[in-house]
Design a protein around this motif. Structure first.
Motif, mmCIF file in Angstrom:
data_model
loop_
_atom_site.group_PDB
_atom_site.id
_atom_site.type_symbol
_atom_site.label_atom_id
_atom_site.label_comp_id
_atom_site.label_asym_id
_atom_site.label_seq_id
_atom_site.Cartn_x
_atom_site.Cartn_y
_atom_site.Cartn_z
ATOM 1 N N GLY A 95 -12.688 13.295 3.122
ATOM 2 C CA GLY A 95 -11.079 13.780 3.006
ATOM 3 C C GLY A 95 -10.399 13.628 4.319
ATOM 4 N N ALA A 96 -11.083 13.948 5.197
ATOM 5 C CA ALA A 96 -10.380 13.834 6.750
ATOM 6 C C ALA A 96 -10.312 12.556 7.225
ATOM 7 C CB ALA A 96 -11.151 14.845 7.608
ATOM 8 N N GLY A 97 -11.255 11.793 6.858
ATOM 9 C CA GLY A 97 -11.275 10.275 7.014
ATOM 10 C C GLY A 97 -10.180 9.566 6.622
ATOM 11 N N VAL A 98 -9.878 9.890 5.158
ATOM 12 C CA VAL A 98 -8.806 9.220 4.721
ATOM 13 C C VAL A 98 -7.474 9.508 5.374
ATOM 14 C CG1 VAL A 98 -7.486 9.254 2.510
ATOM 15 C CG2 VAL A 98 -9.739 9.323 2.494
ATOM 16 N N CYS A 99 -7.338 10.761 5.895
ATOM 17 C CA CYS A 99 -6.121 10.884 6.670
ATOM 18 C C CYS A 99 -6.238 10.274 7.695
ATOM 19 C CB CYS A 99 -6.035 12.593 7.060
ATOM 20 S SG CYS A 99 -5.465 13.839 6.046
ATOM 21 N N PHE A 100 -7.218 10.255 8.617
ATOM 22 C CA PHE A 100 -7.102 9.489 9.916
ATOM 23 C C PHE A 100 -6.893 7.828 9.491
ATOM 24 C CE2 PHE A 100 -10.308 6.378 12.157
ATOM 25 C CZ PHE A 100 -9.603 6.542 13.502
ATOM 26 N N VAL A 101 -7.490 7.395 8.558
ATOM 27 C CA VAL A 101 -7.161 6.068 8.286
ATOM 28 C C VAL A 101 -5.709 5.481 7.701
ATOM 29 C CG1 VAL A 101 -7.899 3.869 6.944
ATOM 30 C CG2 VAL A 101 -9.515 5.214 7.878
ATOM 31 N N ILE A 102 -5.329 6.371 6.730
ATOM 32 C CA ILE A 102 -4.227 6.101 6.134
ATOM 33 C C ILE A 102 -2.934 6.378 7.344
ATOM 34 C CG2 ILE A 102 -2.544 6.961 4.522
ATOM 35 C CD1 ILE A 102 -4.706 5.411 3.313
ATOM 36 N N SER A 103 -3.016 7.402 8.018
ATOM 37 C CA SER A 103 -2.061 7.586 9.138
ATOM 38 C C SER A 103 -1.822 6.263 10.072
ATOM 39 C CB SER A 103 -2.278 8.801 9.814
ATOM 40 O OG SER A 103 -2.060 9.884 9.059
ATOM 41 N N LEU A 104 -2.778 5.636 10.371
ATOM 42 C CA LEU A 104 -3.049 4.479 11.338
ATOM 43 C C LEU A 104 -2.206 3.092 10.319
ATOM 44 C CD1 LEU A 104 -6.281 4.563 12.724
ATOM 45 C CD2 LEU A 104 -3.942 5.042 14.047
ATOM 46 N N LEU A 105 -2.338 3.203 9.012
ATOM 47 C CA LEU A 105 -1.817 2.107 8.338
ATOM 48 C C LEU A 105 -0.221 2.011 8.056
ATOM 49 C CD1 LEU A 105 -4.714 1.588 5.664
ATOM 50 C CD2 LEU A 105 -4.245 -0.006 7.748
ATOM 51 N N TYR A 106 0.367 3.134 8.000
ATOM 52 C CA TYR A 106 1.696 3.637 7.832
ATOM 53 C C TYR A 106 2.527 2.426 8.512
ATOM 54 C CZ TYR A 106 1.297 7.784 4.759
ATOM 55 O OH TYR A 106 1.225 8.581 3.693
ATOM 56 N N PRO A 107 2.194 2.429 9.989
ATOM 57 C CA PRO A 107 3.210 1.628 10.718
ATOM 58 C C PRO A 107 2.678 0.228 10.257
ATOM 59 C CG PRO A 107 2.166 3.025 12.083
ATOM 60 C CD PRO A 107 1.374 3.311 10.932
ATOM 61 N N ILE A 108 1.819 0.042 9.721
ATOM 62 C CA ILE A 108 1.247 -1.728 9.580
ATOM 63 C C ILE A 108 1.858 -2.254 8.205
ATOM 64 C CG2 ILE A 108 -0.405 -3.229 9.128
ATOM 65 C CD1 ILE A 108 -2.407 -1.403 11.089
ATOM 66 N N LEU A 109 1.883 -1.402 7.121
ATOM 67 C CA LEU A 109 2.235 -1.466 5.654
ATOM 68 C C LEU A 109 3.706 -1.037 5.505
ATOM 69 C CD1 LEU A 109 -0.872 -0.862 3.460
ATOM 70 C CD2 LEU A 109 -0.147 -2.869 4.777
ATOM 71 N N SER A 110 4.564 -1.613 6.614
ATOM 72 C CA SER A 110 5.731 -0.754 6.877
ATOM 73 C C SER A 110 6.991 -1.441 5.644
ATOM 74 C CB SER A 110 6.535 -1.198 7.941
ATOM 75 O OG SER A 110 6.445 -2.527 8.569
ATOM 76 N N PHE A 111 6.620 -1.387 4.480
ATOM 77 C CA PHE A 111 7.271 -1.910 3.137
ATOM 78 C C PHE A 111 7.315 -1.099 2.065
ATOM 79 C CE2 PHE A 111 3.482 -4.432 3.229
ATOM 80 C CZ PHE A 111 3.184 -4.327 1.764
ATOM 81 N N VAL A 112 8.036 -1.075 1.363
ATOM 82 C CA VAL A 112 8.223 -0.092 0.217
ATOM 83 C C VAL A 112 7.079 -0.040 -0.645
ATOM 84 C CG1 VAL A 112 9.474 0.962 -1.941
ATOM 85 C CG2 VAL A 112 10.849 -0.062 0.188
ATOM 86 N N GLY A 113 6.729 -1.112 -1.041
ATOM 87 C CA GLY A 113 5.411 -1.136 -1.924
ATOM 88 C C GLY A 113 4.213 -0.655 -0.832
ATOM 89 N N GLY A 114 3.875 -0.964 0.081
ATOM 90 C CA GLY A 114 2.884 -0.617 0.806
ATOM 91 C C GLY A 114 3.033 1.002 1.321
ATOM 92 N N PHE A 115 4.034 1.548 1.545
ATOM 93 C CA PHE A 115 4.211 2.831 1.751
ATOM 94 C C PHE A 115 3.721 3.569 0.401
ATOM 95 C CE2 PHE A 115 6.757 6.792 1.437
ATOM 96 C CZ PHE A 115 6.583 7.323 2.635
ATOM 97 N N LEU A 116 4.299 3.461 -0.754
ATOM 98 C CA LEU A 116 3.923 3.971 -1.943
ATOM 99 C C LEU A 116 2.545 3.958 -2.233
ATOM 100 C CD1 LEU A 116 7.055 2.943 -4.137
ATOM 101 C CD2 LEU A 116 6.639 5.123 -2.794
ATOM 102 N N PHE A 117 1.796 2.751 -2.026
ATOM 103 C CA PHE A 117 0.491 2.819 -2.101
ATOM 104 C C PHE A 117 -0.011 3.647 -1.141
ATOM 105 C CE2 PHE A 117 -3.430 0.904 -0.129
ATOM 106 C CZ PHE A 117 -4.262 1.058 -1.149
ATOM 107 N N LEU A 118 0.153 3.776 0.159
ATOM 108 C CA LEU A 118 -0.570 4.632 0.899
ATOM 109 C C LEU A 118 -0.109 6.208 0.554
ATOM 110 C CD1 LEU A 118 0.644 2.805 4.354
ATOM 111 C CD2 LEU A 118 -1.701 2.837 3.313
#
Length: 406
Positions: A95-118
């Motif tokens: 669970g904590a690992g999901v927080c770690f990875v997803i927070s790193l991905l927010y700046p990368i998937l910087s479009f609406v669909g990507g954000f909602l997936f994250l």
């Protein structure tokens, strides 16, 4: 009673039994990890609506929380089963690992669909870590101290939920939002580092295999804890109402800071958690929950009648007391009723009903409110009525001081 190598040896019924020390290093390490975990994903929440708007997704703001909650609920049966089969710590780390990875991905998937997936993927963190955490606490704490222990552990979680947005807001006011996402990720990894220092409490562990992700019908819900879960469902309906309606109601009363009610009820819920948990150990879970539910009903009635800022904030204090008493006491009650081999599943069931109550409360309150100020009293009085159903349940339930042993 003797203290030997950090463990209490009490004599019960003429028989010597070994019980782990309540205030152990592992317990407080777990509390520290819980604080960091809740800080991590709450840190970014206040900034997400503006961030989504900057991506062109202002019409999807309602999905920021709902997608997160949906995936958390869907993951509960899996987290409960895995906590009972492969161990508490791996579930918490995932669970904590999901927080770690997803927070790193927010700046990368910087479009609406990507954000909602994250946002959907991020919810798996809340679906896993709290389940493992509560099961771990139940493993290391004597049953006579479960309420108090749950009160302390939930206190650290609540502090993380309060500190996260404050720290996140400060970071966002100084640096670009990318730095906020990285800070959230760093906080999550610190939580994981602490977890690696804990000793696993599940005695008979299984290796992780694909077959463990197949759920049978009886593995979805733990029937032994249906009553406390139903009581929780009707109680937290009010929480969903508050999250949805209070910002507009605050503005209606001329309160500029829409988060003031939330700050007041969060602060009032902190200290009472310890008192309520200890009281439930001494007098039983049901009596404490009866008081908590009366407070919940009273707070919703007071909100419905509020016409001034001070009246609303006074209701917020009462609401916070209700939440602070309800949370650790219900968790302790669920653990009391659960078989040792299925603690994870039992706690997952509780969290499923928790999220369902909040989600349905949010949906129903939005429907009743319909953006008409004259409907405010109706919404909060309806919420009081839902809490009243919990109170009816509780008055038909016999309460014992301590649960039967397994």
């Amino acid at each position: 009673m003797m203290l030997v190598k950090g463990k209490f040896i009490p004599y019960l019924c003429g028989e010597m039994k070994l019980l782990p020390s309540f205030f152990s290093i592992d317990f407080f390490l777990l509390c520290a990890s819980s604080f960091l975990f809740f800080s991590s994903f709450n840190m970014i929440i206040p900034e997400l609506p503006n961030y989504l708007t900057s991506l062109g997704g202002e019409d999807y703001k309602g999905l920021i929380i709902s997608l997160f909650t949906l995936s958390a609920g869907l993951s509960r049966p899996f987290s409960g089963k895995l906590a009972d089969r492969i161990g508490r710590i791996p579930v918490m780390i995932f669970g904590a690992g999901v927080c770690f990875v997803i927070s790193l991905l927010y700046p990368i998937l910087s479009f609406v669909g990507g954000f909602l997936f994250l946002r959907f993927a991020h919810g798996f963190s809340a679906g896993f870590t709290p389940t493992g955490t509560s099961a771990y606490v139940a493993d290391i704490v004597p049953f006579q101290k479960r309420g108090e222990a749950m009160g302390i552990q939930s206190l650290f979680g609540s502090l993380g939920m309060a500190a996260g947005p404050a720290i996140g807001g400060w970071i966002a006011s100084i640096w670009p939002i990318e730095i906020l996402f990285y800070a959230s990720s760093l906080t999550a990894i610190l939580s994981i580092i602490i977890l690696f220092k804990l000793k696993e409490t599940l005695e008979k562990k299984e290796p992780l295999r694909l077959g463990l992700f197949k759920l049978n019908r009886h593995e979805l819900i733990e029937k032994r804890v249906l009553i406390p879960s139903l009581v929780l469902f009707f109680s937290v309906f009010s929480f969903g109402v508050v999250l949805t309606i209070i910002p507009d109601f605050s503005a209606h009363l001329g309160i500029q800071n829409k988060g003031l009610f939330f700050a007041v009820f969060t602060l009032s819920s902190l200290g009472i958690r310890l008192i309520a948990g200890r009281a439930s150990d001494r007098y039983g879970r049901v009596p404490v929950l009866r008081v908590a539910t009366v407070f919940m009903i009273g707070s919703m009635v007071l909100v419905a009648l509020s016409e001034t800022k001070m009246a609303l904030l006074g209701a917020g204090v009462l609401f916070g007391c209700a939440v602070g008493m309800n949370s650790p006491t219900t968790a302790a009650w669920v653990i009391d009723l659960a078989l040792d081999a299925f603690r994870g599943r039992a706690l997952a069931t509780m969290y499923i009903f928790l999220e369902a109550g909040i989600g349905i409360g949010a949906i129903v309150s939005g429907f009743l409110y319909a953006n008409k100020v004259e409907n405010f009293p109706l919404v909060f009085l309806f919420s009081a009525g839902m809490a009243g159903i919990s109170l009816i349940f509780l008055f038909f339930i016999r309460s014992g001081k301590y649960p039967p042993r397994h």
